[in-house]
Design an enzyme around this catalytic site. Structure first.
Site, PDB file in Angstrom:
ATOM      1  N   HIS A   1      -2.125  -5.368   1.482  1.00 18.20           N
ATOM      2  CA  HIS A   1      -3.414  -6.035   1.285  1.00 18.20           C
ATOM      3  C   HIS A   1      -3.115  -7.467   0.857  1.00 18.20           C
ATOM      4  O   HIS A   1      -2.136  -7.710   0.149  1.00 18.20           O
ATOM      5  CB  HIS A   1      -4.220  -5.342   0.166  1.00 18.20           C
ATOM      6  CG  HIS A   1      -5.358  -6.193  -0.328  1.00 18.20           C
ATOM      7  ND1 HIS A   1      -6.590  -6.216   0.291  1.00 18.20           N
ATOM      8  CD2 HIS A   1      -5.435  -7.093  -1.349  1.00 18.20           C
ATOM      9  CE1 HIS A   1      -7.381  -7.076  -0.340  1.00 18.20           C
ATOM     10  NE2 HIS A   1      -6.702  -7.629  -1.342  1.00 18.20           N
TER      11      HIS A   1
ATOM     12  N   TYR B   1     -12.430  -2.123  -3.768  1.00 18.69           N
ATOM     13  CA  TYR B   1     -12.920  -2.280  -2.399  1.00 18.69           C
ATOM     14  C   TYR B   1     -14.451  -2.188  -2.316  1.00 18.69           C
ATOM     15  O   TYR B   1     -14.983  -1.892  -1.240  1.00 18.69           O
ATOM     16  CB  TYR B   1     -12.278  -1.237  -1.479  1.00 18.69           C
ATOM     17  CG  TYR B   1     -10.880  -1.631  -0.997  1.00 18.69           C
ATOM     18  CD1 TYR B   1     -10.689  -2.751  -0.187  1.00 18.69           C
ATOM     19  CD2 TYR B   1      -9.759  -0.887  -1.333  1.00 18.69           C
ATOM     20  CE1 TYR B   1      -9.427  -3.122   0.270  1.00 18.69           C
ATOM     21  CE2 TYR B   1      -8.486  -1.245  -0.877  1.00 18.69           C
ATOM     22  CZ  TYR B   1      -8.331  -2.357  -0.073  1.00 18.69           C
ATOM     23  OH  TYR B   1      -7.083  -2.710   0.382  1.00 18.69           O
TER      24      TYR B   1
ATOM     25  N   LYS C   1       0.829  -1.216   0.000  1.00 19.43           N
ATOM     26  CA  LYS C   1       0.000   0.000   0.000  1.00 19.43           C
ATOM     27  C   LYS C   1       0.866   1.269   0.000  1.00 19.43           C
ATOM     28  O   LYS C   1       2.072   1.213   0.245  1.00 19.43           O
ATOM     29  CB  LYS C   1      -0.935  -0.041   1.216  1.00 19.43           C
ATOM     30  CG  LYS C   1      -1.985  -1.177   1.157  1.00 19.43           C
ATOM     31  CD  LYS C   1      -2.967  -1.036   2.311  1.00 19.43           C
ATOM     32  CE  LYS C   1      -4.046  -2.111   2.272  1.00 19.43           C
ATOM     33  NZ  LYS C   1      -5.025  -1.945   3.371  1.00 19.43           N
TER      34      LYS C   1
ATOM     35  N   GLU D   1      -9.487 -10.786  -7.708  1.00 18.07           N
ATOM     36  CA  GLU D   1      -8.563  -9.659  -7.530  1.00 18.07           C
ATOM     37  C   GLU D   1      -7.393  -9.737  -8.510  1.00 18.07           C
ATOM     38  O   GLU D   1      -6.926  -8.716  -9.009  1.00 18.07           O
ATOM     39  CB  GLU D   1      -8.054  -9.635  -6.080  1.00 18.07           C
ATOM     40  CG  GLU D   1      -9.161  -9.274  -5.092  1.00 18.07           C
ATOM     41  CD  GLU D   1      -8.711  -9.285  -3.634  1.00 18.07           C
ATOM     42  OE1 GLU D   1      -9.544  -8.975  -2.768  1.00 18.07           O
ATOM     43  OE2 GLU D   1      -7.534  -9.602  -3.365  1.00 18.07           O
TER      44      GLU D   1
ATOM     45  N   ASN E   1      -1.958   0.381   6.697  1.00 15.38           N
ATOM     46  CA  ASN E   1      -1.491  -0.899   7.261  1.00 15.38           C
ATOM     47  C   ASN E   1      -0.639  -1.723   6.292  1.00 15.38           C
ATOM     48  O   ASN E   1      -0.632  -2.948   6.344  1.00 15.38           O
ATOM     49  CB  ASN E   1      -2.667  -1.694   7.854  1.00 15.38           C
ATOM     50  CG  ASN E   1      -3.703  -2.073   6.823  1.00 15.38           C
ATOM     51  OD1 ASN E   1      -3.570  -1.739   5.651  1.00 15.38           O
ATOM     52  ND2 ASN E   1      -4.730  -2.772   7.256  1.00 15.38           N
TER      53      ASN E   1
HETATM   54  P1  GDP Z   1      -7.723  -6.895   5.567  1.00 13.27           P
HETATM   55  O1  GDP Z   1      -8.237  -8.035   4.748  1.00 13.27           O
HETATM   56  O2  GDP Z   1      -6.907  -7.326   6.765  1.00 13.27           O
HETATM   57  O3  GDP Z   1      -6.985  -5.854   4.750  1.00 13.27           O
HETATM   58  O4  GDP Z   1      -8.982  -6.151   6.207  1.00 13.27           O
HETATM   59  P2  GDP Z   1     -10.458  -5.848   5.631  1.00 13.27           P
HETATM   60  O5  GDP Z   1     -10.694  -6.538   4.326  1.00 13.27           O
HETATM   61  O6  GDP Z   1     -11.410  -6.101   6.743  1.00 13.27           O
HETATM   62  O7  GDP Z   1     -10.441  -4.267   5.372  1.00 13.27           O
HETATM   63  C1  GDP Z   1      -9.823  -3.723   4.236  1.00 13.27           C
HETATM   64  C2  GDP Z   1      -9.011  -2.522   4.646  1.00 13.27           C
HETATM   65  O8  GDP Z   1      -9.879  -1.511   5.137  1.00 13.27           O
HETATM   66  C3  GDP Z   1      -8.019  -2.789   5.787  1.00 13.27           C
HETATM   67  O9  GDP Z   1      -6.788  -3.296   5.360  1.00 13.27           O
HETATM   68  C4  GDP Z   1      -7.882  -1.417   6.398  1.00 13.27           C
HETATM   69  O10 GDP Z   1      -6.915  -0.632   5.680  1.00 13.27           O
HETATM   70  C5  GDP Z   1      -9.252  -0.791   6.199  1.00 13.27           C
HETATM   71  N1  GDP Z   1     -10.056  -0.959   7.422  1.00 13.27           N
HETATM   72  C6  GDP Z   1     -10.635  -2.090   7.909  1.00 13.27           C
HETATM   73  N2  GDP Z   1     -11.296  -1.859   9.053  1.00 13.27           N
HETATM   74  C7  GDP Z   1     -11.135  -0.534   9.304  1.00 13.27           C
HETATM   75  C8  GDP Z   1     -11.595   0.326  10.347  1.00 13.27           C
HETATM   76  O11 GDP Z   1     -12.291  -0.072  11.278  1.00 13.27           O
HETATM   77  N3  GDP Z   1     -11.238   1.645  10.243  1.00 13.27           N
HETATM   78  C9  GDP Z   1     -10.461   2.112   9.214  1.00 13.27           C
HETATM   79  N4  GDP Z   1     -10.151   3.415   9.187  1.00 13.27           N
HETATM   80  N5  GDP Z   1     -10.003   1.324   8.210  1.00 13.27           N
HETATM   81  C10 GDP Z   1     -10.333   0.022   8.258  1.00 13.27           C
END
Ligand code: GDP
Length: 137
Positions: free
Chosen positions: A115, A49, A9, A126, A112
């Site tokens: 992905h 997303y 990222k 994807e 973070n």
């Molecule tokens: P991943 O699969 O671990 O990347 O997590 P998810 O698919 O649940 O979410 C996609 C991305 O959205 C994450 O990598 C984070 O960058 C962002 N994200 C997820 N949950 C949160 C949240 O509660 N707050 C914020 N600001 N970003 C979030």
């Protein structure tokens, strides 16, 4: 053998740790089958997303993902989907296990570092989103 999609990222690209992150994959039995550096457009990020469209953090996530270039990769290996998720660590870097990519390179749940596809089915979708067949070796 499985294939999965990984994205380094914008935060990690800005920190100049692309090579260090790729080393985690290669040192743990994953092979890079395809790779490119790209600047996502707003609509790219919204489409990629789309599953999170109704979540409160969707706009912040899209804004972050277009804030700079990303490196997109197809990783290949035994149990590549789960292996990549294990190497990444928890979504929130504060909860990520020691030694994982997010524990070592990420600052916050928004920024973070990486992905990774969360299932084989999503990995296929994807990978198709980013790569043509001939780009995957
Ligand atoms: P991943 O699969 O671990 O990347 O997590 P998810 O698919 O649940 O979410 C996609 C991305 O959205 C994450 O990598 C984070 O960058 C962002 N994200 C997820 N949950 C949160 C949240 O509660 N707050 C914020 N600001 N970003 C979030």
């Amino acid at each position: 053998m499985e294939k999965t999609l990984s994205i380094i990222k914008p935060d990690a690209v800005k920190k100049n740790v692309i090579g260090k992150i790729i080393d985690r994959f290669e040192s743990n039995g994953l092979r890079i089958a395809a790779m490119k550096k790209v600047q996502l457009s707003q609509s790219d990020a919204q489409e990629f997303y789309a599953i999170h469209k109704s979540r409160p953090f969707f706009n912040d996530l899209v804004t972050f993902m277009v804030s700079g270039p990303v490196v997109v990769m197809v990783l290949e290996g035994l149990n590549a989907v789960a292996k990549n998720r294990e190497l990444m660590g928890a979504t929130n870097p504060k909860e990520a296990a020691a030694g994982t990519i997010r524990a070592d390179f990420a600052e916050s749940i928004d920024a973070n570092a990486v992905h990774g596809s969360d299932s084989l089915e999503n990995a296929e979708k994807e990978i198709k989103f980013f790569f043509a067949e001939r780009e995957i070796c």
